[in-house]
Design an enzyme around this catalytic site. Structure first.
Site, PDB file in Angstrom:
ATOM      1  CG  LEU A  19      -1.799  -1.224   1.426  1.00 11.07           C
ATOM      2  CD1 LEU A  19      -2.618  -1.067   2.696  1.00 11.07           C
ATOM      3  CD2 LEU A  19      -2.690  -1.485   0.230  1.00 11.07           C
ATOM      4  CG  ASP A  20      -0.583   4.607  -2.330  1.00 14.27           C
ATOM      5  OD1 ASP A  20      -1.544   4.563  -1.531  1.00 14.27           O
ATOM      6  OD2 ASP A  20      -0.732   4.857  -3.533  1.00 14.27           O
ATOM      7  CG  LEU A  21       0.796   8.785   0.941  1.00 15.91           C
ATOM      8  CD1 LEU A  21      -0.155   9.924   1.297  1.00 15.91           C
ATOM      9  CD2 LEU A  21       2.191   9.367   0.787  1.00 15.91           C
TER      10      LEU A  21
END
Length: 144
Positions: A19-21
């Site tokens: 996942l990214d932010l």
């Protein structure tokens, strides 16, 4: 080549490190997912040993990817992988990332490759011997 259409399937569960932010799978991670699925295709329907013995490498030269829906933590993705086209100098593998258990498309991609002669240091044409290396690879159906 095999028929009817039955792509190679690879399952990947979305983990926190994917996942990214923003809380969804980072766009660059899809390239890793697609590569994992291509390795699975090669292991199941091809032979890395046969390529090596022929002095050939399977080299990706272009990837066109369409992101359709964000994939989220804990979801299970199914990547369908099959040969779309085998031309005189290159080929295309089509891959579709689906949400497991649904008809939801997460992403799809066309991956263009060439065969690289490791001794000559150059891409080669797809002669009959090269085409034989793809004889057992599933072919993408136009209806899929």
């Amino acid at each position: 080549m095999p028929s009817p259409f039955a792509p190679h399937l690879t399952e990947i569960k979305v983990r926190g490190y994917h996942l990214d932010l923003y809380g969804h799978v980072n766009n660059a991670r899809y390239l890793e997912f697609l590569e994992e699925a291509r390795w699975g295709l090669t292991e199941t329907h091809g032979s890395i040993q046969a390529f090596s013995e022929a002095g050939l490498a399977f080299v990706i030269v272009n990837i066109n990817i369409n992101y359709r829906r964000a994939a989220l933590m804990g979801e299970v993705l199914v990547i369908e992988t099959a040969l779309k086209k085998l031309g005189s100098r290159s080929g295309v593998i089509h891959q579709r990332v689906m949400l497991k258990g649904s008809d939801t498309v997460i992403a799809d991609a066309d991956v263009t490759f060439v065969l690289f002669d490791t001794a000559k240091g150059t891409a080669i044409s797809m002669d009959e011997a090269a085409r034989e290396l793809f004889a057992t690879v599933p072919v993408w159906s136009a209806e899929a």
